[in-house]
Motif scaffolding. Structure first.
Motif, PDB file in Angstrom:
ATOM      1  N   THR A  54       2.084 -10.997  14.869  1.00  0.00           N
ATOM      2  CA  THR A  54       2.171 -11.296  13.446  1.00  0.00           C
ATOM      3  C   THR A  54       2.480 -12.782  13.241  1.00  0.00           C
ATOM      4  O   THR A  54       1.805 -13.474  12.483  1.00  0.00           O
ATOM      5  CB  THR A  54       3.233 -10.403  12.771  1.00  0.00           C
ATOM      6  OG1 THR A  54       2.913  -9.056  13.081  1.00  0.00           O
ATOM      7  CG2 THR A  54       3.234 -10.578  11.263  1.00  0.00           C
ATOM      8  N   ARG A 103       9.644 -12.146   8.355  1.00  0.00           N
ATOM      9  CA  ARG A 103       9.949 -10.847   8.992  1.00  0.00           C
ATOM     10  C   ARG A 103      11.457 -10.757   9.140  1.00  0.00           C
ATOM     11  O   ARG A 103      12.112 -11.724   9.539  1.00  0.00           O
ATOM     12  CB  ARG A 103       9.295 -10.757  10.362  1.00  0.00           C
ATOM     13  CG  ARG A 103       9.813  -9.565  11.148  1.00  0.00           C
ATOM     14  CD  ARG A 103       9.025  -9.331  12.391  1.00  0.00           C
ATOM     15  NE  ARG A 103       7.717  -8.778  12.079  1.00  0.00           N
ATOM     16  CZ  ARG A 103       6.876  -8.307  12.996  1.00  0.00           C
ATOM     17  NH1 ARG A 103       7.206  -8.344  14.271  1.00  0.00           N
ATOM     18  NH2 ARG A 103       5.711  -7.815  12.654  1.00  0.00           N
ATOM     19  N   HIS A 131       4.915  -2.922   6.332  1.00  0.00           N
ATOM     20  CA  HIS A 131       4.278  -4.028   7.063  1.00  0.00           C
ATOM     21  C   HIS A 131       2.884  -4.231   6.456  1.00  0.00           C
ATOM     22  O   HIS A 131       1.864  -3.905   7.077  1.00  0.00           O
ATOM     23  CB  HIS A 131       4.201  -3.656   8.539  1.00  0.00           C
ATOM     24  CG  HIS A 131       3.874  -4.793   9.463  1.00  0.00           C
ATOM     25  ND1 HIS A 131       3.368  -6.008   9.023  1.00  0.00           N
ATOM     26  CD2 HIS A 131       3.988  -4.891  10.817  1.00  0.00           C
ATOM     27  CE1 HIS A 131       3.184  -6.783  10.079  1.00  0.00           C
ATOM     28  NE2 HIS A 131       3.553  -6.148  11.175  1.00  0.00           N
ATOM     29  N   GLN A 134      -0.086  -5.930   8.372  1.00  0.00           N
ATOM     30  CA  GLN A 134      -0.701  -5.118   9.431  1.00  0.00           C
ATOM     31  C   GLN A 134      -1.687  -4.154   8.775  1.00  0.00           C
ATOM     32  O   GLN A 134      -2.782  -3.919   9.288  1.00  0.00           O
ATOM     33  CB  GLN A 134       0.364  -4.362  10.233  1.00  0.00           C
ATOM     34  CG  GLN A 134      -0.212  -3.518  11.356  1.00  0.00           C
ATOM     35  CD  GLN A 134      -0.945  -4.350  12.409  1.00  0.00           C
ATOM     36  OE1 GLN A 134      -0.437  -5.365  12.867  1.00  0.00           O
ATOM     37  NE2 GLN A 134      -2.149  -3.931  12.805  1.00  0.00           N
ATOM     38  N   ARG A 164       6.964   1.031  10.572  1.00  0.00           N
ATOM     39  CA  ARG A 164       6.612   0.455   9.264  1.00  0.00           C
ATOM     40  C   ARG A 164       5.099   0.323   9.091  1.00  0.00           C
ATOM     41  O   ARG A 164       4.585   0.386   7.977  1.00  0.00           O
ATOM     42  CB  ARG A 164       7.301  -0.907   9.095  1.00  0.00           C
ATOM     43  CG  ARG A 164       7.016  -1.883  10.226  1.00  0.00           C
ATOM     44  CD  ARG A 164       7.924  -3.095  10.146  1.00  0.00           C
ATOM     45  NE  ARG A 164       7.816  -3.946  11.312  1.00  0.00           N
ATOM     46  CZ  ARG A 164       8.739  -4.839  11.658  1.00  0.00           C
ATOM     47  NH1 ARG A 164       9.827  -4.989  10.936  1.00  0.00           N
ATOM     48  NH2 ARG A 164       8.575  -5.598  12.707  1.00  0.00           N
ATOM     49  N   THR A 165       4.372   0.144  10.210  1.00  0.00           N
ATOM     50  CA  THR A 165       2.916   0.036  10.099  1.00  0.00           C
ATOM     51  C   THR A 165       2.334   1.359   9.623  1.00  0.00           C
ATOM     52  O   THR A 165       1.366   1.392   8.859  1.00  0.00           O
ATOM     53  CB  THR A 165       2.279  -0.326  11.464  1.00  0.00           C
ATOM     54  OG1 THR A 165       2.594   0.688  12.408  1.00  0.00           O
ATOM     55  CG2 THR A 165       2.784  -1.647  11.983  1.00  0.00           C
ATOM     56  N   ARG A 226       4.089   2.761  18.946  1.00  0.00           N
ATOM     57  CA  ARG A 226       5.184   2.624  19.906  1.00  0.00           C
ATOM     58  C   ARG A 226       6.425   3.323  19.351  1.00  0.00           C
ATOM     59  O   ARG A 226       6.674   3.288  18.142  1.00  0.00           O
ATOM     60  CB  ARG A 226       5.436   1.114  20.051  1.00  0.00           C
ATOM     61  CG  ARG A 226       6.627   0.685  20.821  1.00  0.00           C
ATOM     62  CD  ARG A 226       6.696  -0.850  20.818  1.00  0.00           C
ATOM     63  NE  ARG A 226       7.111  -1.397  19.532  1.00  0.00           N
ATOM     64  CZ  ARG A 226       8.365  -1.654  19.178  1.00  0.00           C
ATOM     65  NH1 ARG A 226       9.353  -1.423  20.013  1.00  0.00           N
ATOM     66  NH2 ARG A 226       8.649  -2.164  17.998  1.00  0.00           N
ATOM     67  N   GLN A 228       9.968   3.091  18.379  1.00  0.00           N
ATOM     68  CA  GLN A 228      10.629   1.846  17.945  1.00  0.00           C
ATOM     69  C   GLN A 228      12.071   1.773  18.477  1.00  0.00           C
ATOM     70  O   GLN A 228      13.037   2.029  17.748  1.00  0.00           O
ATOM     71  CB  GLN A 228      10.630   1.769  16.424  1.00  0.00           C
ATOM     72  CG  GLN A 228       9.246   1.960  15.791  1.00  0.00           C
ATOM     73  CD  GLN A 228       8.448   0.674  15.743  1.00  0.00           C
ATOM     74  OE1 GLN A 228       8.864  -0.303  15.131  1.00  0.00           O
ATOM     75  NE2 GLN A 228       7.296   0.669  16.406  1.00  0.00           N
ATOM     76  N   PRO A 264      -1.134  -0.917  16.412  1.00  0.00           N
ATOM     77  CA  PRO A 264      -0.774  -2.251  15.901  1.00  0.00           C
ATOM     78  C   PRO A 264      -0.330  -3.188  17.022  1.00  0.00           C
ATOM     79  O   PRO A 264      -0.298  -4.403  16.827  1.00  0.00           O
ATOM     80  CB  PRO A 264       0.375  -1.956  14.931  1.00  0.00           C
ATOM     81  CG  PRO A 264       0.949  -0.645  15.369  1.00  0.00           C
ATOM     82  CD  PRO A 264      -0.212   0.131  15.953  1.00  0.00           C
ATOM     83  N   LEU A 265       0.021  -2.617  18.172  1.00  0.00           N
ATOM     84  CA  LEU A 265       0.557  -3.339  19.329  1.00  0.00           C
ATOM     85  C   LEU A 265       1.922  -3.951  18.956  1.00  0.00           C
ATOM     86  O   LEU A 265       2.155  -4.203  17.788  1.00  0.00           O
ATOM     87  CB  LEU A 265      -0.424  -4.408  19.829  1.00  0.00           C
ATOM     88  CG  LEU A 265      -1.826  -3.891  20.219  1.00  0.00           C
ATOM     89  CD1 LEU A 265      -2.727  -5.074  20.650  1.00  0.00           C
ATOM     90  CD2 LEU A 265      -1.743  -2.855  21.356  1.00  0.00           C
ATOM     91  N   PRO A 266       2.850  -4.163  19.818  1.00  0.00           N
ATOM     92  CA  PRO A 266       2.714  -4.049  21.268  1.00  0.00           C
ATOM     93  C   PRO A 266       2.704  -2.594  21.748  1.00  0.00           C
ATOM     94  O   PRO A 266       3.373  -1.753  21.196  1.00  0.00           O
ATOM     95  CB  PRO A 266       3.973  -4.761  21.779  1.00  0.00           C
ATOM     96  CG  PRO A 266       4.990  -4.565  20.707  1.00  0.00           C
ATOM     97  CD  PRO A 266       4.216  -4.601  19.426  1.00  0.00           C
TER      98      PRO A 266
HETATM   99  C1  NCD Z   1       4.305  -3.774  14.765  1.00  0.00           C
HETATM  100  C2  NCD Z   1       5.581  -4.134  14.025  1.00  0.00           C
HETATM  101  O1  NCD Z   1       6.165  -5.195  14.243  1.00  0.00           O
HETATM  102  O2  NCD Z   1       5.969  -3.305  13.215  1.00  0.00           O
HETATM  103  N1  NCD Z   1       3.764  -4.845  15.475  1.00  0.00           N
HETATM  104  C3  NCD Z   1       2.947  -5.724  14.807  1.00  0.00           C
HETATM  105  O3  NCD Z   1       3.327  -6.352  13.871  1.00  0.00           O
HETATM  106  N2  NCD Z   1       1.679  -5.789  15.216  1.00  0.00           N
HETATM  107  C4  NCD Z   1       4.408  -2.544  15.582  1.00  0.00           C
HETATM  108  C5  NCD Z   1       5.519  -2.414  16.580  1.00  0.00           C
HETATM  109  O4  NCD Z   1       6.348  -3.297  16.760  1.00  0.00           O
HETATM  110  O5  NCD Z   1       5.556  -1.359  17.212  1.00  0.00           O
END
Ligand code: NCD
Length: 355
Positions: A54, A103, A131, A134, A164-165, A226, A228, A264-266
């Motif tokens: 991001t 953020r 988010h 994203q 949040r994504t 992922r 969290q 959304p990664l990671p």
């Molecule tokens: C996400 C986030 O920060 O919410 N990553 C991102 O912005 N691509 C997803 C995550 O951290 O699992």
């Protein structure tokens, strides 16, 4: 829109965000046409929480538009470590920059900050809440890969409670016709009721299932997430959840040949590396779309002259938000503010319903 900020994508109309998605797709086709759009403009990236994609995609986006960047990615190097309030940090940074991407680990921090910002402020993730950029990235990816975003069946798998994504994308896709959400999680990590209510109120549908195997064959899109770790109160609970869902080539045999796999990664362990070679795996491409989505968003906000109110709700005679992760409980000078959707009254900052 709340003034010229982006706090929640659903503050924009669908037509407004589709214009941003279309602009992102145009930029992706000829980025060289946009190299002067932010000449002499400065973006401040204020990252109070770790980030790779991001933060760097915002910075890349601004640099590709001909602008410059300032900011921090470790609040310990800013006056926050001396006890400065969020409001004061934002007042100052918005007087230096033309646009801010922020953020922060606390839910509702973006809406709180927008009240003190004299320039457009973008929510780059506020704790486990939302988010929206994203989501813009995800919508650009889906628009490119699927074309029509109506009538899709999308599975969300993993940490639906803290992701949040997931929350932002569910809100946005609820605005399309007949989206069917398949919510794949353990009982501990189910989607918060507020987001299920949003799905139902919009006329879309959802079902909750426990295993990836029982859901995968019916999906147009699979959104893996992922677990969290940083949002868990106990490491024991995290350990019990972390390896429950793993997408591997065996499970993919049950999926349709045209499935789109997003993340959304990671990634940690929830998608095995063999899956990366499958043409259905789109997550690295998705991360690249993030730069174009953010370029389009920056251009749109910098040129916006919306005068809408930033705070839309009202105080409820002395009532305080009960969510311990809400920004109003950390920065106590903030005005309390609540909204109602007819059935539930909820905190405007963090979406937590009042009991
Ligand atoms: C996400 C986030 O920060 O919410 N990553 C991102 O912005 N691509 C997803 C995550 O951290 O699992």
């Amino acid at each position: 829109m709340r003034k010229n900020h982006l706090i929640d994508l659903n503050d924009l109309s669908k037509a407004q965000w589709e214009q941003i998605v279309e602009l992102a797709i145009r930029i992706s086709k000829s980025p060289e046409k946009y190299t002067e759009h932010c000449k002499n403009k400065i973006m401040a990236t204020l990252f109070f929480e770790p980030s790779t994609r991001t933060q760097n995609s915002f910075q890349t986006a601004m640099l590709r538009l001909g602008g410059s960047i300032i900011g921090f990615d470790n609040p310990q190097n800013s006056s926050v470590s001396k006890g400065e309030s969020l409001a004061d940090t934002i007042r100052i940074m918005s007087s230096y920059a033309d646009i801010i991407a922020m953020r922060h680990p606390t839910e509702g921090s973006a809406l709180a900050s927008a009240q003190y910002s004299s320039c457009p402020l973008i929510n780059a993730g506020d704790g486990g809440h939302l988010h929206p950029t994203q989501t813009l990235t995800d919508l650009v990816t889906l628009a490119n890969e699927l074309g029509d975003l109506n009538h899709i069946t999308i599975g969300f798998c993993g940490d639906l409670k803290n992701g949040r994504t997931v929350h932002s994308l569910i809100k946005a896709l609820s605005v399309y016709q007949q989206t069917h959400f398949v919510l794949i999680s353990t009982d501990e990590l189910t989607l918060p009721q507020r987001f299920k209510d949003i799905i139902t109120a919009s006329g879309c549908t959802y079902k909750e299932v426990y295993t990836l195997e029982e859901a995968i064959g019916s999906l147009d899109v699979l959104y893996m997430t992922r677990i969290q770790r940083e949002r868990f109160s106990s490491m024991e609970l995290y350990e019990s959840q972390k390896n429950v869902y793993v997408l591997d080539t065996e499970k993919l045999k049950l999926a349709r040949p045209d499935l789109k796999i997003l993340h959304p990664l990671p990634r940690v362990d929830e998608i095995t590396t063999e899956v990366d070679d499958d043409p259905r795996a789109l997550y690295f491409k998705q991360a690249k779309y993030g730069v174009y989505a953010r370029m389009a968003l920056i251009i749109t906000l910098i040129n916006s002259n919306s005068h809408e109110a930033v705070l839309k709700g009202e105080a409820l005679n002395g009532h305080h938000c009960a969510n311990p992760h809400c920004i109003t409980n950390a920065e106590t000078y903030l005005k309390q503010s609540f909204l109602s959707d007819g059935e539930t009254v909820f905190c405007e900052y963090c979406d937590a319903p009042i009991k």
